[in-house]
Design a protein around this motif. Structure first.
Motif, mmCIF file in Angstrom:
data_model
loop_
_atom_site.group_PDB
_atom_site.id
_atom_site.type_symbol
_atom_site.label_atom_id
_atom_site.label_comp_id
_atom_site.label_asym_id
_atom_site.label_seq_id
_atom_site.Cartn_x
_atom_site.Cartn_y
_atom_site.Cartn_z
ATOM 1 N N VAL A 199 0.697 -0.729 0.692
ATOM 2 C CA VAL A 199 -0.179 -0.284 0.084
ATOM 3 C C VAL A 199 0.415 0.805 0.273
ATOM 4 N N GLN A 200 1.762 1.459 0.400
ATOM 5 C CA GLN A 200 2.842 2.164 0.948
ATOM 6 C C GLN A 200 3.530 2.219 -0.749
ATOM 7 N N VAL A 201 3.644 1.199 -1.209
ATOM 8 C CA VAL A 201 4.288 1.733 -3.048
ATOM 9 C C VAL A 201 3.552 2.341 -3.858
ATOM 10 N N LEU A 202 2.474 1.948 -3.682
ATOM 11 C CA LEU A 202 1.334 2.436 -3.986
ATOM 12 C C LEU A 202 0.349 3.518 -4.590
ATOM 13 N N THR A 203 0.904 3.905 -2.509
ATOM 14 C CA THR A 203 0.617 5.427 -2.812
ATOM 15 C C THR A 203 1.426 6.262 -2.872
ATOM 16 N N SER A 204 2.955 6.181 -2.141
ATOM 17 C CA SER A 204 3.759 7.449 -2.559
ATOM 18 C C SER A 204 4.276 7.598 -4.161
ATOM 19 N N ARG A 205 3.976 6.802 -5.020
ATOM 20 C CA ARG A 205 3.838 6.193 -6.768
ATOM 21 C C ARG A 205 2.954 6.876 -7.467
ATOM 22 N N GLU A 206 2.068 7.180 -6.887
ATOM 23 C CA GLU A 206 0.512 7.406 -7.160
ATOM 24 C C GLU A 206 -0.165 6.637 -8.098
ATOM 25 N N LEU A 207 0.038 5.171 -7.794
ATOM 26 C CA LEU A 207 -0.439 4.144 -8.776
ATOM 27 C C LEU A 207 -1.593 3.396 -8.986
ATOM 28 N N VAL A 208 -2.169 3.695 -9.749
ATOM 29 C CA VAL A 208 -3.412 2.579 -10.143
ATOM 30 C C VAL A 208 -3.384 1.185 -10.472
ATOM 31 N N VAL A 209 -3.661 0.509 -10.390
ATOM 32 C CA VAL A 209 -3.794 -0.883 -11.284
ATOM 33 C C VAL A 209 -4.946 -1.442 -11.816
ATOM 34 N N GLY A 210 -5.257 -1.449 -12.323
ATOM 35 C CA GLY A 210 -6.325 -1.947 -12.695
ATOM 36 C C GLY A 210 -7.146 -3.589 -12.192
ATOM 37 N N CYS A 211 -6.647 -4.406 -12.060
ATOM 38 C CA CYS A 211 -6.427 -5.672 -11.217
ATOM 39 C C CYS A 211 -5.073 -5.980 -11.313
ATOM 40 N N LEU A 212 -5.690 -6.774 -9.827
ATOM 41 C CA LEU A 212 -4.019 -7.962 -9.526
ATOM 42 C C LEU A 212 -5.070 -9.613 -9.086
ATOM 43 N N GLY A 213 -5.143 -10.578 -10.847
ATOM 44 C CA GLY A 213 -4.897 -11.890 -10.715
ATOM 45 C C GLY A 213 -4.092 -13.001 -10.391
ATOM 46 N N LEU A 233 8.395 -18.514 -15.388
ATOM 47 C CA LEU A 233 7.390 -17.217 -15.206
ATOM 48 C C LEU A 233 6.389 -17.152 -14.083
ATOM 49 N N LEU A 234 6.735 -15.904 -13.618
ATOM 50 C CA LEU A 234 6.156 -16.721 -12.234
ATOM 51 C C LEU A 234 4.923 -15.474 -12.047
ATOM 52 N N GLY A 235 5.207 -13.949 -12.556
ATOM 53 C CA GLY A 235 4.617 -13.053 -13.067
ATOM 54 C C GLY A 235 4.461 -12.596 -13.847
ATOM 55 N N TYR A 236 3.435 -11.420 -14.459
ATOM 56 C CA TYR A 236 3.860 -10.451 -16.033
ATOM 57 C C TYR A 236 2.876 -9.396 -15.104
ATOM 58 N N ASN A 237 3.302 -8.249 -16.187
ATOM 59 C CA ASN A 237 2.421 -7.325 -16.397
ATOM 60 C C ASN A 237 1.813 -6.844 -17.341
ATOM 61 N N THR A 238 0.239 -6.829 -17.549
ATOM 62 C CA THR A 238 -0.336 -6.313 -19.459
ATOM 63 C C THR A 238 -0.181 -4.827 -18.903
ATOM 64 N N ASN A 239 0.289 -4.052 -20.351
ATOM 65 C CA ASN A 239 -0.402 -2.955 -20.547
ATOM 66 C C ASN A 239 0.404 -2.203 -19.494
ATOM 67 N N HIS A 240 1.640 -2.057 -19.320
ATOM 68 C CA HIS A 240 2.412 -1.390 -18.394
ATOM 69 C C HIS A 240 1.096 -0.703 -17.023
ATOM 70 N N GLY A 241 0.708 -1.746 -16.041
ATOM 71 C CA GLY A 241 -0.590 -1.321 -14.792
ATOM 72 C C GLY A 241 -2.134 -1.690 -15.523
ATOM 73 N N LEU A 242 -1.990 -1.623 -16.174
ATOM 74 C CA LEU A 242 -3.615 -2.096 -16.591
ATOM 75 C C LEU A 242 -3.710 -3.701 -15.953
ATOM 76 N N ARG A 243 -3.368 -5.226 -16.079
ATOM 77 C CA ARG A 243 -3.266 -6.015 -15.248
ATOM 78 C C ARG A 243 -2.288 -6.417 -14.695
ATOM 79 N N ILE A 244 -2.456 -7.031 -13.844
ATOM 80 C CA ILE A 244 -0.759 -7.323 -13.000
ATOM 81 C C ILE A 244 -1.506 -9.252 -12.564
#
Length: 423
Positions: A199-213, A233-244
């Protein structure tokens, strides 16, 4: 006077006389009528019912009178039934018993049947009443999660907008299945999304991620492609934060990956919001985010915050990255904790960057410098219980200047340009 004394004696005898009532037991089409005192206890009435109806000892009894249970046996853990030792009255005071007698229904259950029922696995598709209350609270935004009521929520603006577990494979729906159900996967996603460090990382960088799946561990095309290339592969990011998407389950599907690995994977994928390639700028950003993640939990250690009797760092499985065994039993100082954190992150970066043939010396100064700036910016935040603030936006900071993150990123970009020019 003799006549009065005689009447008084007779009244005492009448008061000591026990009122007897007829009791009619009914059990599986059979009935037996017996007499019992009005003040008979529950355990005595159970014994009387068993004796009069000749019921075996391996049957647990329950007595019902006028639609209410008046006596019931308990089943201990060893499987043998014992009568309830409670000496309370079977027929409560004030209850009128008909002159024809009390009609008591006897219900019986085999102890073997009870043991079989208790040993069965509950249907994971059926939610209990307590879980339904939690779901309704979650819809209203007032849910208390894994991190407790104070920390168990995301920032109202900078957050994961949606959580999505893998439902295609029907994990854990069969009684013999050992893999966790999709409900447990969703709870793990909620734990990640509400992690105070995340939560701190997202808040300090003002990030919004569409979906965490949850990444499908069986039929994910990108994962299969990486396996063919000899990678994992342990994870991937689609469209720069649209979906992780994060791989939550182990390869054998018998459980989940360690939480600290899942949190590191999530921070790794969030770092891809800015940089797609695994270059120097990416690893600098990732290292700084990891330092900030660990420092948030370190602030809770310094502030003496516990969640369900444990430190948040212990719940996240990162205590060994913040407090070293050589620090002793006393809580280290802020500079010592930050030094431990920077050492742990640089060591982790060295292993990760080696796979991409990059030396950790390119990013270590920026990561360590960011840690020192972060410690100075949070010097008055001993507990860190709050909504979080943007780094570099404190009251005593020059608003026109750059934040610690922005200064560190600028330095990393400069070093990356110089490295390219030297080539």
């Amino acid at each position: 006077q003799q006549w009065k004394q005689s009447n008084k004696a007779n009244s005492n005898i009448k008061s000591k006389r026990i009122e007897m009532n007829a009791v009619k037991f009914s059990f599986k089409g059979r009935s037996e009528t017996v007499t019992a005192p009005e003040s008979i206890s529950s355990s005595a009435l159970l014994a009387l019912a068993r004796k009069s109806l000749q019921i075996d000892d391996d049957i647990v009894l329950k007595l019902i009178f006028k639609g209410k249970t008046i006596a019931q046996q308990n089943v201990p853990t060893n499987g043998s039934s014992t009568a309830d030792e409670d000496s309370k009255r079977a027929f409560p005071e004030g209850v009128k018993i008909p002159k024809s007698g009390a009609k008591v229904i006897v219900m019986g259950t085999m102890t073997s049947g009870i043991a079989t029922l208790n040993s069965m696995r509950s249907d994971p598709l059926m939610r209990g009443f307590d879980e339904e209350k939690l779901v309704s609270k979650a819809k209203n935004g007032t849910i208390s999660t894994f991190w407790g009521p104070k920390l168990g929520s995301q920032h109202p603006k900078y957050k994961f907008c949606r959580l999505e577990e893998c439902k295609d494979a029907s994990f854990g729906t069969r009684p013999t299945s050992s893999t966790p159900h999709a409900f447990e996967a969703r709870r793990l996603l909620e734990q990640l999304a509400t992690d105070p460090g995340v939560v701190q990382v997202l808040t300090s960088r003002e990030l919004v991620v569409g979906c965490l799946g949850e990444m499908d561990p069986i039929d994910d095309r990108l994962m299969q492609k990486k396996k063919e290339e000899g990678a994992c592969l342990l994870g991937y990011n689609t469209n720069h934060g649209l979906r992780i998407d994060i791989k939550l389950r182990t390869d054998d599907l018998n459980g989940f990956r360690p939480y600290n690995e899942l949190a590191s994977t999530l921070i790794h994928e969030v770092s891809h919001n800015w940089v797609s390639e695994h270059d120097v700028l990416f690893w600098t950003n990732y290292g700084q985010m990891k330092v900030e993640y660990l420092w948030k939990h370190a602030c809770y250690i310094l502030g003496g915050l516990f969640v369900n009797g444990k430190r948040t760092a212990s719940l996240a499985g990162i205590m060994d990255m913040i407090v070293f065994p050589s620090d002793g039993k006393d809580t280290p100082t802020k500079p010592k904790l930050m030094d431990n954190i920077c050492q742990s992150v640089v060591k982790e970066l060295a292993g990760e960057m080696m796979q991409h043939r990059l030396p950790v010396q390119l990013v270590a100064p920026a990561v360590i410098g960011f840690g020192k700036d972060l410690m100075m910016e949070t010097k008055d935040d001993s507990i860190g219980i709050g909504k979080g603030q943007r780094l570099g936006a404190s009251s005593n900071d020059d608003q026109s200047g750059l934040s610690a993150r922005e200064r560190a990123l600028a330095a990393a970009e400069k070093r990356a340009r110089e490295a390219k020019e030297e080539k």
